[in-house]
Scaffold this motif. Structure first.
Motif, PDB file in Angstrom:
ATOM      1  N   GLN A   1       0.853  -1.166  -0.045  1.00  0.00           N
ATOM      2  CA  GLN A   1       0.018  -0.036   0.109  1.00  0.00           C
ATOM      3  C   GLN A   1       0.863   1.319  -0.088  1.00  0.00           C
ATOM      4  O   GLN A   1       0.370   2.284   0.197  1.00  0.00           O
TER       5      GLN A   1
ATOM      6  N   GLY B   1      -5.147   3.119   2.040  1.00  0.00           N
ATOM      7  CA  GLY B   1      -5.876   2.119   2.587  1.00  0.00           C
ATOM      8  C   GLY B   1      -7.087   1.859   1.715  1.00  0.00           C
ATOM      9  O   GLY B   1      -7.082   2.262   0.512  1.00  0.00           O
ATOM     10  N   ASP B   2      -8.008   1.396   2.468  1.00  0.00           N
ATOM     11  CA  ASP B   2      -9.353   1.215   1.626  1.00  0.00           C
ATOM     12  C   ASP B   2     -10.370   2.202   2.018  1.00  0.00           C
ATOM     13  O   ASP B   2     -10.851   2.141   3.098  1.00  0.00           O
TER      14      ASP B   2
ATOM     15  N   THR C   1      -5.868   7.361   3.628  1.00  0.00           N
ATOM     16  CA  THR C   1      -4.404   7.663   3.188  1.00  0.00           C
ATOM     17  C   THR C   1      -3.786   8.177   4.347  1.00  0.00           C
ATOM     18  O   THR C   1      -4.118   9.362   4.866  1.00  0.00           O
TER      19      THR C   1
END
Length: 378
Positions: A224, A241-242, A270
């Motif tokens: 990531q 991230g998600d 983020t």
């Protein structure tokens, strides 16, 4: 010293993919330390705190830059000033730590200074020929604010910090850092060279090993991670991230609160890890700000001030106190892990068999910091 400077110049001339690390002796060289004091810390901008740490008129914090003792104090007009922390009479230090004052009173002979540094009252000075309190003023130290961070410099000719970091604006603007609420601060002293800490903070390679019980417990982040060179005064990387994940009140998630209206898309998940050279590091999350300033205290020790701030939308939640304590527990544990490994790195750098080794792709920002250092001492 000339040999070490030549090594640093050759180091800085490398291209990153094939670069090897900086010469180990740069961490323990007394001559290099003296040059860093002269060319870096006596000239560059250093972060000493955040405006949210001194929100009310008369709130102050103290700091030390090189041999200068400094007060940073909130003014009656809401601005912030940095002043000499030394009485104009017999040189007593005026304030220590942090707090709130209506005026600055010398603990020795009770000379009274206004918050802007003007001497306004003295006792038993009427018999001194020609003495006029109105002609005395604590020297002001140059200061500027950037996204809520307070920077000071001893260099009257230094380029404004906002100009030095102008290309970084697009990365940090959406976080609205100036609104983050101060949660807590710590001051510590670690037994290593200051550069070891800055490099470690920028090192995206050590997380899986050193922090396997803290950050690593939440997963591995290498896939990531996006690394960027930055500019002459800064470097950074992102952990993306998600953004579709559901928000939980957990600072390790690095997710924007549902009421966060300033971050969009990937930025809602983020984390930005950055250094503003020479010694200001920060971990910017949608749900937390962790920042650190380190200053050398000799070759083999540095002073550290680290703080955590939380976005206002999280601080309005009913469980905000628990959230702050979760962040405190996590980051105190992370710091303990880092202190142990940084001391080992510093000790190892002094071994006669220590050598420069190849970088991992995850250490790109460490290389950029080394190039900055080489440029400043050459």
């Amino acid at each position: 010293m000339d040999e070490l400077r030549n090594k640093l110049q050759r180091f800085a001339a490398q291209s990153f993919p094939s670069a090897v690390t900086a010469p180990p002796e740069m961490y323990s060289s007394g001559e290099l330390h003296a040059l860093e004091r002269q060319r870096i810390f006596a000239r560059e901008w250093v972060c000493v705190g955040r405006t949210r740490e001194i929100p009310e008129v008369g709130d102050y914090l103290t700091s030390r830059l090189e041999d200068h003792s400094i007060i940073v104090v909130r003014q009656a007009n809401s601005s912030v000033k940095a002043l000499s922390n030394v009485c104009l009479h017999r040189c007593a230090q005026l304030l220590h730590g942090s707090g709130n004052v209506k005026s600055i009173v010398c603990p020795y002979h009770a000379w009274v200074y206004q918050l802007d540094g003007r001497l306004s009252n003295t006792i038993h000075m009427a018999q001194t020929p020609g003495f006029d309190a109105s002609t005395h003023q604590l020297p002001e130290v140059r200061s500027e604010i950037w996204h809520g961070f307070i920077y000071i410099t001893l260099n009257a000719s230094a380029t404004p910090i906002r100009d030095l970091l102008s290309d970084f604006e697009d990365v940090v603007r959406g976080y609205k850092l100036e609104q983050y609420v101060h949660a807590f601060s710590y001051e510590e002293s670690w037994p290593a060279n200051w550069k070891c800490f800055v490099e470690n903070y920028l090192d995206a390679y050590h997380i899986f090993k050193v922090h396997k019980k803290t950050f690593g417990a939440y997963g591995h982040f290498e896939n990531q991670t996006e690394l960027f060179d930055g500019g002459d005064q800064y470097t950074y990387h992102l952990i993306v991230g998600d953004e579709t994940a559901a928000y939980r009140a957990d600072p390790a998630d690095s997710l924007a609160h549902p009421n966060n209206a300033s971050l969009d898309g990937k930025w809602r998940a983020t984390t930005v890890l950055a250094a503003v050279f020479p010694s200001h590091t920060m971990q910017i999350q949608p749900d937390l700000l962790w920042y650190v300033t380190v200053l050398p205290d000799g070759v083999d020790r540095f002073r550290m001030r680290w703080s955590v701030s939380i976005p206002p939308e999280i601080m309005k939640d009913n469980d905000s106190a628990a959230y702050v304590e979760t962040a405190r527990t996590l980051l105190c544990a992370v710091n303990a892990e880092d202190e142990a490994i940084i001391e080992r790195v510093y000790r190892g750098s002094q071994d006669p068999l220590a050598v420069s080794g190849p970088y991992s792709w995850l250490e790109r920002n460490v290389f950029q910091f080394g190039r900055y250092l080489a440029r400043m001492v050459s």
